[in-house]
Motif scaffolding. Structure first.
Motif, short mmCIF file in Angstrom:
data_model
loop_
_atom_site.label_atom_id
_atom_site.label_comp_id
_atom_site.label_asym_id
_atom_site.label_seq_id
_atom_site.Cartn_x
_atom_site.Cartn_y
_atom_site.Cartn_z
N GLY A 1 0.92 -1.19 -0.04
CA GLY A 1 0.04 0.02 0.12
C GLY A 1 0.93 1.22 -0.03
O GLY A 1 2.08 1.33 -0.38
N LYS A 2 0.24 2.23 0.43
CA LYS A 2 0.97 3.79 0.27
C LYS A 2 0.56 4.44 1.46
O LYS A 2 -0.86 4.40 1.81
CB LYS A 2 0.96 4.21 -1.04
CG LYS A 2 -0.59 4.87 -1.29
CD LYS A 2 -0.50 5.33 -2.79
CE LYS A 2 -1.80 5.58 -3.41
NZ LYS A 2 -2.04 6.12 -4.51
N GLY A 3 1.13 5.46 2.09
CA GLY A 3 0.73 6.36 3.16
C GLY A 3 1.58 7.42 3.31
O GLY A 3 2.36 7.54 2.23
N PHE A 4 1.20 8.10 4.39
CA PHE A 4 2.40 9.16 4.91
C PHE A 4 2.77 9.19 6.25
O PHE A 4 2.02 8.72 6.96
CB PHE A 4 1.57 10.54 4.65
CG PHE A 4 1.56 11.02 3.20
CD1 PHE A 4 2.21 11.83 2.62
CD2 PHE A 4 0.30 10.70 2.55
CE1 PHE A 4 2.23 12.36 1.26
CE2 PHE A 4 0.06 11.32 1.02
CZ PHE A 4 1.23 11.92 0.70
N ASN B 1 -2.95 6.37 6.24
CA ASN B 1 -2.95 5.31 4.82
C ASN B 1 -3.67 6.67 4.09
O ASN B 1 -4.68 6.96 4.17
CB ASN B 1 -3.94 4.37 5.10
CG ASN B 1 -4.06 3.63 3.57
OD1 ASN B 1 -3.85 3.89 2.67
ND2 ASN B 1 -4.70 2.29 3.69
N SER B 2 -3.09 6.94 2.81
CA SER B 2 -3.47 7.74 1.97
C SER B 2 -4.38 7.31 0.75
O SER B 2 -4.79 7.79 -0.24
CB SER B 2 -2.46 8.43 1.17
OG SER B 2 -1.42 7.56 0.38
N SER B 3 -4.46 5.99 0.79
CA SER B 3 -5.47 5.25 -0.32
C SER B 3 -6.97 5.07 -0.05
O SER B 3 -7.14 5.18 1.16
CB SER B 3 -4.71 4.09 -0.72
OG SER B 3 -5.70 3.26 -1.48
N ALA B 4 -7.76 5.09 -0.71
CA ALA B 4 -9.12 5.26 -0.76
C ALA B 4 -9.55 3.70 -1.16
O ALA B 4 -10.75 3.50 -0.75
CB ALA B 4 -9.86 6.20 -1.80
N THR B 5 -8.54 2.93 -1.48
CA THR B 5 -9.19 1.67 -1.78
C THR B 5 -8.13 0.51 -1.40
O THR B 5 -8.61 -0.79 -1.30
CB THR B 5 -9.25 1.53 -3.60
OG1 THR B 5 -7.66 1.71 -3.87
CG2 THR B 5 -10.10 2.23 -3.91
#
Length: 128
Positions: free
Chosen positions: A69-72, A100-104
């Protein structure tokens, strides 16, 4: 087949007590009750949009490795985008938080702290 006490899957570990992030799970990979008295390695999985909302600080560091995933990670007010394969060092006594910066997609990472650091900053006024 005999159970292996030295090798396992993170997904098979129980959810840990002391999870203070809504819409997230925390699993203790290594720690005082599982092979190490010196540190706690937590595996955090944050659902889309989940994460810490307020910065906090304490005198111990964090060492993190992103698994998926991805985030900040926000450290000293600077927002650092992270994704699978990245690492983060949060020095002790520096204000920080992550999300978490993802919406999915889920955002999953390993985070190592000393045992006194595996507490909720909401309950103890420090720690994460």
């Amino acid at each position: 087949m005999e159970e292996n006490k030295y090798v396992g899957k993170i997904q098979d570990l129980p959810d840990a007590k002391g999870n203070f992030i809504k819409h997230a799970t925390k699993k203790i990979v290594f720690g005082p009750k599982h092979f190490s008295d010196e540190f706690v390695m937590r595996c955090w999985t944050l659902e889309p949009g989940a994460g810490e909302k307020d910065q906090h600080q304490h005198n111990w560091p964090h060492w993190c490795v992103m698994l998926s995933g991805k985030g900040f990670f926000v450290i000293d007010g600077v927002e650092y985008p992270v994704k699978r394969g990245d690492w983060v060092h949060v020095p002790g006594d520096h204000p920080h938080y992550n999300y978490n910066s993802s919406a999915t997609e889920n955002f999953c990472f390993l985070c190592i702290v000393p045992p006194e650091g595996d507490v909720s900053p909401l309950l103890m006024g420090k720690g994460c």
